[in-house]
Design a protein around this motif. Structure first.
Motif, PDB file in Angstrom:
ATOM      1  N   ARG A   1       5.650  -8.957 -11.999  1.00  0.00           N
ATOM      2  CA  ARG A   1       4.513  -9.752 -12.469  1.00  0.00           C
ATOM      3  C   ARG A   1       4.634 -11.198 -12.026  1.00  0.00           C
ATOM      4  O   ARG A   1       3.623 -11.851 -11.741  1.00  0.00           O
ATOM      5  CB  ARG A   1       4.399  -9.644 -13.984  1.00  0.00           C
ATOM      6  CG  ARG A   1       3.892  -8.281 -14.436  1.00  0.00           C
ATOM      7  CD  ARG A   1       3.900  -8.132 -15.939  1.00  0.00           C
ATOM      8  NE  ARG A   1       3.346  -6.848 -16.352  1.00  0.00           N
ATOM      9  CZ  ARG A   1       3.406  -6.380 -17.585  1.00  0.00           C
ATOM     10  NH1 ARG A   1       4.005  -7.095 -18.544  1.00  0.00           N
ATOM     11  NH2 ARG A   1       2.883  -5.221 -17.884  1.00  0.00           N
TER      12      ARG A   1
ATOM     13  N   MET B   1       9.648  -5.364 -14.422  1.00  0.00           N
ATOM     14  CA  MET B   1       8.290  -5.780 -14.744  1.00  0.00           C
ATOM     15  C   MET B   1       8.156  -7.295 -14.720  1.00  0.00           C
ATOM     16  O   MET B   1       7.145  -7.833 -14.255  1.00  0.00           O
ATOM     17  CB  MET B   1       7.893  -5.240 -16.118  1.00  0.00           C
ATOM     18  CG  MET B   1       7.590  -3.752 -16.130  1.00  0.00           C
ATOM     19  SD  MET B   1       6.187  -3.310 -15.090  1.00  0.00           S
ATOM     20  CE  MET B   1       4.869  -4.176 -15.917  1.00  0.00           C
ATOM     21  N   THR B   2       9.158  -7.983 -15.210  1.00  0.00           N
ATOM     22  CA  THR B   2       9.127  -9.444 -15.169  1.00  0.00           C
ATOM     23  C   THR B   2       9.071  -9.937 -13.738  1.00  0.00           C
ATOM     24  O   THR B   2       8.257 -10.798 -13.378  1.00  0.00           O
ATOM     25  CB  THR B   2      10.357 -10.021 -15.882  1.00  0.00           C
ATOM     26  OG1 THR B   2      10.374  -9.573 -17.236  1.00  0.00           O
ATOM     27  CG2 THR B   2      10.324 -11.547 -15.859  1.00  0.00           C
TER      28      THR B   2
ATOM     29  N   LYS C   1      -0.668 -14.111 -15.678  1.00  0.00           N
ATOM     30  CA  LYS C   1       0.263 -13.045 -15.312  1.00  0.00           C
ATOM     31  C   LYS C   1       1.713 -13.465 -15.519  1.00  0.00           C
ATOM     32  O   LYS C   1       2.545 -12.665 -15.970  1.00  0.00           O
ATOM     33  CB  LYS C   1       0.030 -12.634 -13.861  1.00  0.00           C
ATOM     34  CG  LYS C   1      -1.295 -11.937 -13.634  1.00  0.00           C
ATOM     35  CD  LYS C   1      -1.529 -11.670 -12.164  1.00  0.00           C
ATOM     36  CE  LYS C   1      -2.895 -11.037 -11.926  1.00  0.00           C
ATOM     37  NZ  LYS C   1      -3.165 -10.824 -10.487  1.00  0.00           N
TER      38      LYS C   1
ATOM     39  N   SER D   1       6.342 -10.103 -21.823  1.00  0.00           N
ATOM     40  CA  SER D   1       6.673  -8.684 -21.847  1.00  0.00           C
ATOM     41  C   SER D   1       8.151  -8.457 -21.565  1.00  0.00           C
ATOM     42  O   SER D   1       8.818  -7.669 -22.246  1.00  0.00           O
ATOM     43  CB  SER D   1       5.821  -7.939 -20.822  1.00  0.00           C
ATOM     44  OG  SER D   1       6.127  -6.567 -20.800  1.00  0.00           O
TER      45      SER D   1
ATOM     46  N   THR E   1      -0.573  -4.277  -7.736  1.00  0.00           N
ATOM     47  CA  THR E   1      -0.830  -5.653  -8.159  1.00  0.00           C
ATOM     48  C   THR E   1      -1.432  -6.484  -7.023  1.00  0.00           C
ATOM     49  O   THR E   1      -2.292  -7.336  -7.268  1.00  0.00           O
ATOM     50  CB  THR E   1       0.456  -6.315  -8.660  1.00  0.00           C
ATOM     51  OG1 THR E   1       1.480  -6.213  -7.657  1.00  0.00           O
ATOM     52  CG2 THR E   1       0.954  -5.657  -9.931  1.00  0.00           C
TER      53      THR E   1
ATOM     54  N   SER F   1      -0.357  -2.338 -17.133  1.00  0.00           N
ATOM     55  CA  SER F   1       0.401  -3.402 -17.790  1.00  0.00           C
ATOM     56  C   SER F   1       1.041  -2.950 -19.091  1.00  0.00           C
ATOM     57  O   SER F   1       2.134  -3.402 -19.431  1.00  0.00           O
ATOM     58  CB  SER F   1      -0.516  -4.597 -18.071  1.00  0.00           C
ATOM     59  OG  SER F   1      -1.031  -5.123 -16.877  1.00  0.00           O
TER      60      SER F   1
ATOM     61  N   ALA G   1       4.147 -11.679 -17.966  1.00  0.00           N
ATOM     62  CA  ALA G   1       5.398 -11.149 -17.432  1.00  0.00           C
ATOM     63  C   ALA G   1       6.590 -11.661 -18.217  1.00  0.00           C
ATOM     64  O   ALA G   1       7.476 -10.894 -18.608  1.00  0.00           O
ATOM     65  CB  ALA G   1       5.537 -11.542 -15.961  1.00  0.00           C
TER      66      ALA G   1
END
Length: 460
Positions: free
Chosen positions: A57, A53-54, A373, A380, A119, A31, A377
């Protein structure tokens, strides 16, 4: 001990908790560090990685309710929680081997596919394992201890990752792809030890009559929505999750690019992990007299303080010491909040049982993971995107505009979110006394084999 009724003995508690050690050794770097390493060593674009990544996640978060629902409905003699933990651990092995190898040949497709597999595997273990806690014991204090032990094991696993960079044949203490490759082998070894021990020693309580397979998705959704403490809990978690996501998505760059302390990164993080373990033990003692929701509120305020400290620290000879102090405060705050959240959610799930007469704890912890998460997500991704749009670059040489966007994403927005979450947590409706009442009423219902009460009859 009769499973689900009271105190968990030491062997049960430790065996349950140790599963979280390899899980967090995998999840932490995946992560926080791996996305940055794919930018640095695979040459991938920061904004694109932020978007990927968005999406990954969020996709992972969508899987959580499905796995929670299926876990609750599993009816194998081996056990519903044991089955999913075993399957997820087996899938973790190839996933870890793939995703922990960033390099020039690992492009966007490789990153996306391997990260998705990881994941999925991690979620197959995480959801049933956290739901398992609520079934091992219904005691307010015992749940806090189980959750704290689980957190300590997780932090010990997380601390193992930076320790690898201290191996004598490695050139320095920087986190590199060589370090992540070695970490993948250690994580797989720990999975092979901890998971079989839990499957053998931790009881998987039988499914009660009130937890039948006739509960469809719509009924589960209605039960969750009707639980007012759950709605408050989710609001608290969302605020702190977005805040944490924005900070963790950028703090590797904060330490290495802004402060210029890339070689000291592992030393700082080892100190943080050690203090997290010490802090969790401290909060466990505090939890004997202070209720869980108040601990969460206090920890959110401490975290807000660390946001301010991050702005105070500037590059220079004193940066390392100040960074160590700041991360120490953050570690102690986080340790209390994480352990208390899991234990508090088990109490919220009991409230739902009393209110509806139906038991599906897997769905509560699936929602917990889903929101956590999703919030991470979003946080981040937003953090990386804001920094990138303001012109922040990993190569350095960032001007005033770039640093304004960077600080907005890593300090000021997270600060506001943490303060708001603390206010919601302080006035949470379930305390120690009310949870004891709920546990007694559920116990009487099970003892007398009563027909589940209509929705709302058990509310306090």
């Amino acid at each position: 001990m009769r499973a689900g009724t009271g105190e968990a003995d030491g062997r049960t508690a430790v065996s349950y908790a140790l599963v979280n050690m390899p899980l967090q050794m995998i999840q932490g770097p995946a992560s926080i560090i791996l996305p940055s390493l794919y930018v640095q060593y695979a040459g991938l674009d920061m904004v694109v990685i932020g978007i990927l990544m968005t999406l990954l996640r969020l996709g992972d978060a969508v899987m959580d309710p499905a796995i929670g629902y299926l876990s609750d409905r599993t009816r194998l003699r081996f056990g519903r929680r044991r089955t999913w933990v075993a399957l997820g651990a087996a899938l973790c092995v190839p996933a870890v081997l793939l995703v922990f190898r960033p390099g020039p040949a690992t492009g966007y497709v490789y990153f996306t596919a391997s990260y998705f597999l990881l994941t999925l595997a991690w979620t197959m273990v995480e959801i049933p394992h956290t739901a398992w806690l609520s079934e091992i014991s219904h005691d307010y204090g015992a749940r806090n201890r189980l959750s704290t032990y689980r957190y300590i094991a997780g932090m010990a696993g997380t601390a193992l990752f930076p320790l690898i960079s201290f191996l004598p044949w490695l050139p320095n203490r920087a986190v590199t792809p060589e370090v992540t490759q070695l970490a993948s082998f250690v994580a797989i070894l720990l999975l092979g030890i901890a998971v079989p021990a839990a499957l053998w020693l931790v009881p998987d309580p039988p499914v009660r009559a009130t937890d039948s397979r006739s509960h469809g998705i719509r009924q589960v959704a209605r039960d969750l929505w009707a639980n007012r403490p759950l709605r408050r809990f989710i609001a608290m978690q969302s605020l702190t999750g977005v805040s944490s996501g924005m900070v963790t998505g950028l703090y590797y760059f904060y330490v290495s690019i802004y402060l210029g302390l890339s070689r000291d990164y592992t030393s700082v993080m080892l100190a943080v992990y050690t203090l997290s373990i010490v802090g969790s033990a401290l909060w466990l003692r505090i939890g004997r007299i202070v209720d869980k929701h108040r601990i969460i509120a206090l920890c959110s305020l401490f975290t807000a303080l660390t946001n301010v400290l991050m702005y105070v620290i500037t590059p220079g000879p004193d940066a390392f010491l100040l960074l160590l102090v700041m991360f120490s405060v953050a570690a102690i705050a986080t340790s209390g909040a994480v352990a208390a959240q899991v234990a508090l959610l088990a109490d919220v799930a009991d409230y739902g049982v009393l209110q509806s007469g139906r038991e599906h704890p897997g769905n509560y912890f699936a929602l917990f993971a889903f929101v956590g998460k999703a919030a991470l997500a979003v946080g981040s991704g937003i953090g990386l995107i804001i920094a990138g749009l303001f012109g922040f670059r990993v190569e350095g040489g960032n001007g005033p505009l770039a640093m304004t966007g960077f600080f907005l994403a890593i300090i000021w927005i997270p600060l506001a979110l943490n303060v708001l979450s603390a206010a919601l947590s302080w006035f949470f409706p379930l305390d120690r006394r009310r949870q004891a009442v709920i546990a007694r009423r559920i116990g009487r219902r099970h003892a007398l084999d009563l027909t589940p009460a209509p929705s709302g009859n058990g509310a306090i």
